[in-house]
Structure formats: C-alpha cells, structure tokens
Design a protein around this motif. Structure first.
Motif, short mmCIF file in Angstrom:
data_model
loop_
_atom_site.label_atom_id
_atom_site.label_comp_id
_atom_site.label_asym_id
_atom_site.label_seq_id
_atom_site.Cartn_x
_atom_site.Cartn_y
_atom_site.Cartn_z
N UNK A 117 0.84 -1.20 0.00
CA UNK A 117 0.00 0.00 0.00
C UNK A 117 0.87 1.25 0.00
N UNK A 118 1.91 1.25 0.84
CA UNK A 118 2.80 2.42 0.90
C UNK A 118 3.51 2.61 -0.44
N UNK A 119 3.89 1.50 -1.08
CA UNK A 119 4.56 1.60 -2.38
C UNK A 119 3.63 2.23 -3.42
N UNK A 120 2.34 1.83 -3.38
CA UNK A 120 1.37 2.40 -4.32
C UNK A 120 1.25 3.91 -4.12
N UNK A 121 1.20 4.31 -2.86
CA UNK A 121 1.06 5.74 -2.56
C UNK A 121 2.32 6.50 -2.96
N UNK A 122 3.47 5.89 -2.65
CA UNK A 122 4.74 6.57 -2.95
C UNK A 122 4.96 6.69 -4.45
N UNK A 150 8.06 -3.58 -4.01
CA UNK A 150 6.81 -3.25 -4.71
C UNK A 150 6.97 -1.95 -5.49
N UNK A 151 7.68 -1.01 -4.89
CA UNK A 151 7.89 0.26 -5.59
C UNK A 151 8.73 0.04 -6.85
N UNK A 152 9.74 -0.81 -6.71
CA UNK A 152 10.58 -1.10 -7.88
C UNK A 152 9.73 -1.74 -8.98
N UNK A 153 8.81 -2.62 -8.58
CA UNK A 153 7.94 -3.27 -9.57
C UNK A 153 7.04 -2.25 -10.25
N UNK A 154 6.53 -1.31 -9.46
CA UNK A 154 5.64 -0.27 -10.02
C UNK A 154 6.43 0.63 -10.97
N UNK A 155 7.63 0.96 -10.56
CA UNK A 155 8.43 1.88 -11.38
C UNK A 155 8.89 1.24 -12.69
N UNK A 177 -5.70 0.75 -9.29
CA UNK A 177 -6.40 -0.53 -9.17
C UNK A 177 -6.19 -1.44 -10.39
N UNK A 178 -6.25 -0.84 -11.59
CA UNK A 178 -6.24 -1.68 -12.79
C UNK A 178 -4.88 -1.81 -13.44
N UNK A 179 -3.94 -0.93 -13.09
CA UNK A 179 -2.62 -1.04 -13.74
C UNK A 179 -1.52 -1.31 -12.71
N UNK A 180 -1.40 -0.38 -11.73
CA UNK A 180 -0.26 -0.48 -10.82
C UNK A 180 -0.33 -1.73 -9.94
N UNK A 181 -1.50 -1.98 -9.41
CA UNK A 181 -1.60 -3.14 -8.50
C UNK A 181 -1.33 -4.46 -9.22
N UNK A 182 -2.01 -4.72 -10.34
CA UNK A 182 -1.73 -6.01 -11.00
C UNK A 182 -0.28 -6.13 -11.48
N UNK A 183 0.28 -5.03 -11.99
CA UNK A 183 1.63 -5.11 -12.54
C UNK A 183 2.73 -5.10 -11.47
N UNK A 184 2.34 -4.81 -10.23
CA UNK A 184 3.36 -4.85 -9.15
C UNK A 184 3.42 -6.23 -8.50
N UNK A 185 2.60 -7.15 -9.00
CA UNK A 185 2.53 -8.48 -8.38
C UNK A 185 3.87 -9.23 -8.31
N UNK A 186 4.73 -9.11 -9.33
CA UNK A 186 6.02 -9.82 -9.21
C UNK A 186 6.79 -9.37 -7.96
#
Lengths: 435, 320
Positions: free
Chosen positions: B117-122, B205-210, B232-241
């Motif tokens: 969650x923090x990674x998503x916000x950051x 998670x932040x690295x995955x999002x970035x 919800x539809x992009x960052x969360x699913x793509x940060x799964x690794x």
C-alpha cells in the motif's frame, strides 16, 4: 634428507633432557611449585557487570603475587544468565582451559563424568585448604566424597531486599519476622501509596525463588534434597503445601497484575523498587548487594537492606536456600601448577577481602568479616545459623528445570488449589522422563 | 569451400583444412589448455568448496546429529528416528508449530500488505516521498536485537512505557503488560517484526511499479483514467512480481525468527511466543540436547524447503 637426519639426534637429546627436567620438577612438592609458577593460566570466565570488575581485581592481585604468570580469560558465548550452553560448546569445540568458574553442582557432575575435571584431593591436603574451608564447604564441592571444586563465594537466596525509605513511610519499624507479619505489611505498604508490595520478576526464572524458600520452610532441607533427586514425587502433599503458602501470599495482594510479573525480568524489578518506588520487597540472591551499591549508587544498610525469610512456624524456620561459586581445575589444562596456585589464592585473605569489598561473602576463614557491609552481615549470620540447601533450580536436570519454571508461571496465573494439582502433575510428568 | 562443422571446439579453435573437414587446433599455440567442461568445474571449484564447507557439511551433520540422543557432555547414543517421534509427541513442540505459523503468516501479511500500500502511494510522487521511504527502509537495516530492546521500553507495563502512556492520554489509568499477557505477547511480537520488516516489501513493490512502462500509464491518462483506477487496474496487477518476491522473503525470514523473540520475550510468557526457531535454541543451547534440537532444525528446514522450492522453480521458469 641427510641434513635432516643429522639434526634429529640433538633435538631428541634436548627433548629427553627437557623431559627429565620436567620429571625432576614435578617430583618437587606442590608448595615449592606454587612459588615459582609461570606461564599462561587460562580461566573460563562468564561473569559480567560488577562481578566481572571484582574478578578482574582478583586476577590482578594474583598476577601481582605471581609476576611470572599471565592470565587469559576465555569467555564463552552466553545466553540469558545461563552460561552452560556456551561453556559446553567451547569444551566440545576443543577449547583448553586450566580453570572453570562454575555455579551449578549438576554441571560439575557433568564435567566430571566427561573426564574434564581433575580431582583436587591431594592439593587440598598439600595446600592445607581445610584451615580456610570447613568440611561442609569441602563436601559441597565434592562428588562421592572426592573434592572437585573450591567454593570461593556463597550467597543467601532466602533474603528479602527492601528500600529503607519505603518501610519508614509505611510505618513499619522493623522488618517482618513472621509470615503473618509479612502478609500484614502488604496493607501498610499499600496504604503508604505503594501498589505492589512484592516484585516478582517472572519472565525467566526468578519467580521460583519464592517457591524454593517456602519449600524449605514447609518441608525442610532433607525433603528438598530428595525432591531434587526425584526420590519423592512432585505431587507429594509437602510440595503442594509450599505452593499453597505461595498462593496465600498472592491472595493477600502481594504482587499486583500477573501479566506485569510475567513481563518483568530482574533488572526491571530492581528499577521498580529502587528507582521508581513502585514496589517494595524482592527475594533474590546476594549479587543484588553489588548491583545496588555499584550500579544504583545506594548505600548498604542506609538506603537498602535485607531481612531473612519470615518464620512460618512449621518446624523448619532454621533453613535457607544458598548458591555458591566454585573453581574447578581441568585435566587437560596446560598449566596445572598455576591453576593450583590460583585455587589456593582464591580462598586466601587477598582475594577474600577483594570480594568482601564488592559485597560478596567468602566461606574462607581468611576473610576479614569486618569488611562486610551491614546487609551482607545479616545474610552471612542467617546462613551461618541455618541448615542450607542449594538452589533447587540449579540441581534439577536441564529439561525439567525449564518445565518447572514454566509451570510455576502457570501457577502465578491461577493459584487455585485445582491448578496447583495440575501444575504439580505436569512437573511430575516431566520429572518422570528427565532423570 | 568445405563445410565446417559447428562444434564447440570448432567455434573456439577449429580452422579449415585444405583437405576438407576441420583441423582442430587450440587457440593458444603454446602451453596447454583445458577443455571447456573441466575449465568450468575448475572455475567454480572454490565456490563449491566454500558451499560444501559452509552449507552442505553443516546440513548433513545436523541431519546426522538428529539421529542421536546427546545430553550435555555425555557420549552420544544412536536412537534412529527416536528424536522425531518424541518431537511430534511433544505437546510443547506442537504448540510451537502453531505459534510459528501464526507468527509467520501474521508478520508476512502485515508487512507485505502495508509495504505494498505504501509503495502504491509513494509511486505517485516518488521524489517527494524519498525521505519517507528512506526512514521506513532504515527499520529494515536495524538489528532485530536492537529494535527488540527499543520495543521492550515502548511496551513496558509500567508508567515509563510509551505505548501505555499514549493510550493513557485517551483512557486515563490505562495500563497493560503487552509482553506479559499471553493473549497479547505474540501479537506484540508480530507487530514489532512487521514494523521491522515493512521496508523491504515497500522497496520491492515500488521497484515493480516503477518498472511499468511509462507508455502504459500515459495511455491510461489519455483514456481518462483517474488515479484510483490507474492504481487498481494497472499499478496493483503489474506490481505483483514484487509482491510475490516480498512474500517469499518475508515467509522465510519469519519462519526462522529468533532474535526478536529471544530479546523481547524469551519464548514466554508460559511459552506463548515460542516458535520452532526458539524451541530449537532452547533444546540445543540451554538444555544442550543437541540431537533433539537438531531434529527440530530438520523439521524447520523441511518447512523452509516446502515454501522455497515452488518459489525457486517459479522464478527459474520465469528466467527461461
């Protein structure tokens, strides 16, 4: 090759000569050896805090007396107050030391059985240790009548520490002498604003101290010794009676919330009484004297003191729980002469006086009793007039003592008679497979 | 031109022969040269030796020890699978399995979900949240023993305990021995371990999002997606690794937890916080039942393998 061969005979000659010289030396009396000792003396040392400061002073005094000797300490990895794990690991790993500091009689037996300890019967005679240590101290360090340990300090484990200011504020002129007076003092202390008359640090092991002194006072030293050897079961009514007395104390409102007891270790209990003024009594060993003097900066006899466990009137009020520290000499140590000299030194006047100044009592008659502080004198006198029994927890097999302490925690959570039966049955079940 | 045979050796040293085929000659004209496979073994030999000494030998010796009854300094007695039978019949050990499972799942769930969650916000303002992320990640770098001592003081039951003091502001007179109550001690430990471990999932998670291609995010903006929808539809699913790696690392760490338990509760009160790792230490080091402790170690090892082998297979498959 040829050159090597030509070198061999002189080396062998030197070896033979050295061996002969050594044989000649060893034929000389040990007393003569003690005067000319040299080389490195290795001591397995696991103490910390002021105990360690005191020990370093003792070592320095020994080196001053024997300038040819250097002392090296081997410090095993420790663990929550029980250094045996680290000591065993070191020994099994091949660490060679001359002397082991030991405080567990069961560990002495374990070391002796493994062939690590050297009997010191001959040294006892040669050095004349009987002049400094009475027969009971010799017996305490013996296994089947053969001495293996020289006891150099002992402590009263049935002494209750308190802060004098608290007693004055509560209007308690003299420390309680009887069990009823003791229980009655709780209300006075509470009325004076102290919420918890008795601090019981039950996080690890210190809660067992109350049970052990109560067992001595309700059933005597012989019964406690039988229980330690599991010659009587833990479900014996006498054991139950000791816990019922403990329950009486808890029901009298001694100790506050059980969760606080279970969360606190000894250091927190010291702080509770002697810094935060939140609690009053603490039943714990004589190292407290050194902690309060040296770490808390309090004055023995003025700021704090101790009184002996109150009389229960059940016929065993002349009993006390004690602990000791002893030195064991090893069979494979490289410097047995220096080890023997150190054993002799530790019960001599120089070492005993250093210990006394730090607040530790020595069983040696060489100690200057006047150096002991007022609290230490109360404890020393109490022990001298008591039938003593070694701390029960240190006599039990390793896995039993663990279960014993956990079950006593369960007792603190629920001191009802039904739970006492459950607790004792659980200890007995473990004891049945531990010996 | 004769056809050359594409062999490994021809690749490195083969030259065309005037009579056709390949005349094989080493690249170096002087001295000797090793063939590829022996050379490869020679190069990895130091690592293999170190691995053998530091991992394989202790592992095999631990398994060997688990078949012996060793008490203190007494001679070892062979007992076959006796230690394992005793272990699973020991209610104390069965209790540690439940505690270990609770601790492992609890710390993993809290630290990974919080980190995620923090990674998503950051991720929305990576630059401005940098000091915040550094602070959180610092907790991961603090030794568990040190953070354990710090938290003992925060959770202490008397008036000096920070947590009780803060709660006391809202509920005067409040006091609770967090580490002395068997009902709260384990959860206090889970909270502290999660606090200590949240930094790593945050970074992963932040690295995955970035690593999400900028074009994907830009396309979403162009299509009118709002930040919540993008999350919800992009960052969360793509940060799964990143989440999967964080879960894997946290599970393994929590399963082997020892330091924080040793420092904060010593496995108590009344064994309420005793995990398999602490049980292993208690049996091996305080009671010195090395064989029994080794059997507990092997059980823990099996648990670690059960978790790590599928994860390793999955990661390896991904690498192909």
């Amino acid at each position: 090759m040829t050159r090597n061969r030509s070198l061999l005979p002189p080396i062998r000659r030197r070896t033979v000569l050295a061996g002969a010289a050594l044989a000649l030396l060893t034929s000389v009396a040990p007393t003569a050896l003690a005067q000319d000792i040299s080389g490195e003396l290795v001591i397995m040392q696991w103490q910390g805090g002021t105990d360690l400061e005191m020990w370093h002073e003792v070592e320095a005094a020994f080196i001053e007396m024997h300038p040819g000797v250097t002392v090296r300490e081997f410090v095993p990895a420790g663990g929550q107050g029980d250094a045996r794990g680290g000591m065993r690991t070191a020994i099994m790993g091949g660490e060679v030391v001359d002397i082991i500091i030991n405080t567990w009689p069961a560990f002495r037996v374990e070391l002796m059985t493994a062939g690590i300890l050297r009997p010191i019967e001959e040294q006892w005679e040669t050095f004349g240790w009987s002049e400094q240590l009475g027969d009971s101290w010799k017996e305490l360090g013996s296994i089947d009548g053969v001495p293996y340990g020289v006891t150099y300090t002992y402590g009263d484990r049935s002494g209750i520490w308190y802060k004098t200011e608290h007693m004055e504020k509560a209007g308690i002129a003299e420390p309680p002498k009887t069990w009823d007076e003791f229980l009655a003092s709780f209300e006075k202390l509470k009325a004076a604003g102290y919420g918890t008359p008795v601090a019981i640090p039950a996080k690890y092991w210190a809660h067992a101290e109350w049970f052990e002194s109560l067992l001595l006072r309700t059933a005597g030293v012989d019964f406690a010794a039988q229980l330690a050897r599991h010659e009587v079961p833990w479900t014996d009514p006498k054991v139950k009676e000791a816990l019922m007395k403990f329950a009486e104390m808890l029901e009298a409102g001694c100790c506050g919330d059980v969760s606080v007891m279970l969360a606190n270790d000894l250091d927190q209990s010291y702080a509770q009484i002697f810094r935060a003024d939140e609690a009053n009594y603490l039943l714990i060993g004589m190292w407290t004297n050194s902690t309060l003097k040296n770490d808390y900066g309090l004055t023995e006899g003025e700021d704090y003191s101790l009184f002996q466990f109150p009389a229960l009137g059940m016929g065993f009020d002349d009993t006390s729980s004690v602990d000791t520290k002893e030195l064991n000499a090893t069979t494979n140590g490289a410097n047995p002469a220096a080890a023997d000299a150190f054993l002799d030194f530790i019960i001599g006047p120089e070492a005993s006086d250093i210990m006394a100044r730090y607040g530790y009592a020595s069983p040696s008659s060489a100690m200057d009793q006047s150096l002991l502080g007022p609290a230490q004198q109360i404890a020393t006198e109490a022990v001298a007039n008591s039938k003593v029994q070694f701390v029960l927890g240190d006599l039990l097999p390793g896995d039993l003592v663990d279960e014993y302490r956990v079950q006593l925690q369960r007792f603190l959570q629920d001191p009802s008679e039904a739970n006492i039966d459950t607790v004792l049955a659980a200890i007995e079940a473990k004891a049945a497979v531990s010996y | 031109m004769p056809e050359t045979v594409a062999t490994g050796e021809a690749d490195v040293g083969g030259i065309s022969s005037p009579k056709g085929g390949v005349r094989r000659r080493p690249l170096a004209t002087r001295g000797w040269r090793l063939k590829d496979q022996p050379a490869a073994w020679l190069l990895i030999a130091p690592v293999l030796v170190l691995f053998g000494i530091s991992v394989v030998y202790p592992l095999i010796d631990t398994i060997r020890l688990s078949f012996f009854d060793i008490r203190g300094l007494a001679p070892a007695k062979y007992v076959g699978i006796g230690n394992y039978l005793t272990l699973f019949a020991d209610p104390g050990f069965r209790g540690t399995l439940v505690t270990t499972l609770t601790f492992t799942l609890g710390t993993t769930a809290i630290s990974v979900s919080l980190g995620w969650v923090l990674a998503m916000l950051c991720a929305f303002t990576p630059r401005t949240t940098l000091p915040f992320r550094v602070m959180i990640f610092t907790t991961f770098g603090i030794s568990e023993a040190v953070s354990g001592y710090m938290w003992i003081n925060i959770l202490r039951p008397d008036s000096a305990g920070l947590l009780n003091t803060v709660i006391g502001v809202f509920a005067p007179g409040f006091s609770h021995a967090w580490l002395g109550d068997p009902n709260t001690a384990l959860w206090a430990l889970i909270f502290v371990a999660s606090w200590s471990g949240v930094g790593l999932p945050l970074m992963l998670c932040l690295a995955a999002v970035q690593s999400i291609p900028r074009s994907v995010l830009e396309a979403a903006y162009m299509d009118g997606a709002r930040p919540a929808a993008i999350m919800r539809h992009i960052m969360m699913p793509l940060s799964m690794p990143g989440v999967r790696v964080a879960i894997f690392i946290n599970l393994l760490g929590a399963l082997r937890a020892f330091d924080i338990i040793y420092v904060m509760t010593g496995g108590g009160p009344v064994r309420a916080t005793e995990t398999v790792g602490y049980f292993m230490y208690r049996e091996s080091m305080t009671q010195f039942k090395l064989g029994y402790g080794a059997a507990a170690t092997v059980v823990l090892l099996v648990a670690v393998l059960v978790i790590s082998i599928p994860a390793i297979i999955q990661r390896t498959a991904g690498a192909r």
